[in-house]
Design a protein around this motif. Sequence first.
Motif, short mmCIF file in Angstrom:
data_model
loop_
_atom_site.label_atom_id
_atom_site.label_comp_id
_atom_site.label_asym_id
_atom_site.label_seq_id
_atom_site.Cartn_x
_atom_site.Cartn_y
_atom_site.Cartn_z
N ALA A 202 -11.66 2.35 4.83
CA ALA A 202 -10.51 1.99 4.89
C ALA A 202 -9.52 2.42 3.73
CB ALA A 202 -10.13 0.68 5.29
N SER A 203 -8.34 2.95 3.89
CA SER A 203 -7.64 3.27 2.54
C SER A 203 -6.65 1.96 2.16
CB SER A 203 -6.72 4.43 2.79
OG SER A 203 -6.08 4.50 4.18
N ALA A 204 -6.35 1.26 3.33
CA ALA A 204 -5.50 0.16 2.83
C ALA A 204 -5.92 -1.01 4.08
CB ALA A 204 -4.15 0.21 2.86
N MET A 205 -5.53 -2.23 3.79
CA MET A 205 -5.79 -3.38 4.79
C MET A 205 -5.50 -4.75 4.43
SD MET A 205 -9.57 -4.10 6.46
CE MET A 205 -10.56 -4.45 4.96
N LEU A 206 -5.10 -5.30 5.59
CA LEU A 206 -4.90 -6.69 5.45
C LEU A 206 -5.12 -7.36 6.74
CD1 LEU A 206 -2.05 -6.70 7.24
CD2 LEU A 206 -0.69 -6.48 5.03
N ASP A 207 -5.03 -8.76 6.60
CA ASP A 207 -5.19 -9.48 7.75
C ASP A 207 -3.84 -10.06 8.34
OD1 ASP A 207 -4.87 -11.48 6.04
OD2 ASP A 207 -5.99 -13.03 7.11
N VAL A 208 -3.84 -10.14 9.67
CA VAL A 208 -2.57 -10.15 10.38
C VAL A 208 -2.55 -11.77 10.74
CG1 VAL A 208 -1.18 -10.01 12.56
CG2 VAL A 208 -2.57 -8.07 11.78
N SER A 209 -1.51 -12.54 10.03
CA SER A 209 -1.33 -13.85 10.07
C SER A 209 0.05 -14.24 10.44
CB SER A 209 -1.65 -14.70 8.52
OG SER A 209 -1.00 -14.10 7.68
N ASP A 210 1.07 -13.25 9.98
CA ASP A 210 2.32 -13.58 10.34
C ASP A 210 2.92 -12.70 11.33
OD1 ASP A 210 2.53 -15.68 8.78
OD2 ASP A 210 2.91 -14.37 6.86
N GLY A 211 2.07 -11.92 12.18
CA GLY A 211 2.72 -10.92 12.99
C GLY A 211 2.30 -9.64 12.54
N LEU A 212 1.84 -8.55 13.70
CA LEU A 212 1.51 -7.23 13.25
C LEU A 212 2.48 -6.50 12.49
CD1 LEU A 212 -0.47 -5.14 15.60
CD2 LEU A 212 1.22 -4.13 14.06
N LEU A 213 3.97 -6.42 13.17
CA LEU A 213 4.80 -5.85 12.43
C LEU A 213 5.27 -6.28 11.06
CD1 LEU A 213 7.34 -5.25 15.30
CD2 LEU A 213 5.66 -3.79 14.55
N GLY A 214 5.25 -7.78 10.91
CA GLY A 214 5.70 -8.12 9.62
C GLY A 214 4.54 -7.83 8.57
N ASP A 215 3.26 -7.92 8.82
CA ASP A 215 2.23 -7.66 8.09
C ASP A 215 2.11 -6.15 7.71
OD1 ASP A 215 1.52 -10.26 7.54
OD2 ASP A 215 0.26 -10.52 9.19
N LEU A 216 2.34 -5.29 8.70
CA LEU A 216 2.36 -3.88 8.41
C LEU A 216 3.32 -3.72 7.48
CD1 LEU A 216 1.33 -1.09 8.71
CD2 LEU A 216 2.86 -0.86 11.10
N GLY A 217 4.42 -4.43 7.37
CA GLY A 217 5.36 -4.01 6.40
C GLY A 217 4.86 -4.13 4.83
N HIS A 218 3.88 -4.96 4.74
CA HIS A 218 3.56 -5.16 3.49
C HIS A 218 2.57 -4.01 2.91
CE1 HIS A 218 4.88 -9.19 3.54
NE2 HIS A 218 3.94 -9.84 4.29
N ILE A 219 1.95 -3.44 3.96
CA ILE A 219 1.18 -2.36 3.61
C ILE A 219 2.26 -1.15 3.33
CG2 ILE A 219 -0.27 -0.39 4.78
CD1 ILE A 219 -2.07 -2.53 5.99
N LEU A 220 3.13 -1.09 4.10
CA LEU A 220 4.26 -0.05 3.88
C LEU A 220 4.88 -0.09 2.47
CD1 LEU A 220 5.81 0.19 7.21
CD2 LEU A 220 3.65 1.26 6.43
N GLU A 221 5.15 -1.30 2.25
CA GLU A 221 5.87 -1.71 0.89
C GLU A 221 4.74 -1.37 -0.57
OE1 GLU A 221 8.16 -5.23 -1.43
OE2 GLU A 221 7.37 -5.57 0.47
N SER A 222 3.66 -1.89 -0.15
CA SER A 222 2.78 -1.57 -1.14
C SER A 222 2.23 -0.17 -1.56
CB SER A 222 1.45 -2.66 -0.96
OG SER A 222 1.73 -3.90 -1.20
N SER A 223 2.30 0.68 -0.44
CA SER A 223 1.85 1.92 -0.20
C SER A 223 2.87 2.88 -0.58
CB SER A 223 0.90 2.19 0.96
OG SER A 223 -0.17 1.52 1.11
N GLY A 224 4.34 2.48 -0.44
CA GLY A 224 5.24 3.27 -0.39
C GLY A 224 5.35 4.16 0.63
#
Length: 319
Positions: A202-224
């Motif tokens: 995996a190149s990036a990862m997190l666990d879904v605790s606050d909703g898929l779309l919301g948590d995906l936003g953290h990957i997008l922000e961190s990865s630009g």
Amino acid sequence: MPSEFDLIRRHFTRPARHTALSVGDDAALLAPRAGMQLAVSTDMLVAGTHFFPDAEPEALGWKTLAVNISDLAAMGAEPRWAVLALSLPVADEAWIAAFARGFFACADAFGVDLAGGDTTRGPLNLCVTILGEVPAGAAITRGGARTGDDLWITGTPGHAALGLAHLRGEIALPPTAAQSCLASLHRPQPRVAFGQALRGVASAMLDVSDGLLGDLGHILESSGCGARIDVAALPLAALHACGADEALSRRCLLSGGDDYELLFTAPPSQREHLAALALGHGLPLSRIGTITATAGELVLHETDGREHTTAHAGYDHFA
């Protein structure tokens, strides 16, 4: 009435597996293994915010630790130690005993030592600090996604949110479906072994605790970067099978929290390897989209071919 120290001795003192000094002193003594980095996370569960005040205490004990273990799974780390702080309205020994049973059942399942903690009187509040190990340089962070990577989700996301909708009277699930969804809500299963198998994949990862779309936003922000989700690839069928209509299924899967499934990105070259990993772990795995170059943009590709951007704000305690 038992004292604070009686409660600790009776319910939270157990032999340690890999802790030099654990419960009973001013601080714990931990000995990380050579070549490992420590991974540390803290989560708090508050009555009325994260769980109903009358929640069954044994299941709550499991969940209190499991949601923290999931944070380490999301970085490919191995959980090793936990520190537990409890704020309790009253010293209800039956409640505490049941909570401890659930907590230690989860600890035993994932090889975690309770290394210490604290108890006090106050509103019901459960706080764990989890510590684990990951080989130096091998942790999977949120910041490694690259344009062209695939987007994957483990398990059957949305079941916990559907269970909550059932409890709130928004839907009356059939008994078997209700049992399954409520198990997802009350006794989440951290994907520890699969998370470790994703190191170097995996190149990036997190666990879904606050909703898929919301948590995906953290990957997008961190990865630009941005992302495009293919709605036809979402594992909605499992929610339909429980009796949820299309609108509720989409809401639970895309915006519901408490799944603690792994959401990760990986290069397309890893598709066959990931399929083999999922088969070997007996874990459903869905490729739901692609990482794109437009920073922060999240696009839904609908089954009829339409595309539209969508917000990726997750649950916010202060919104």
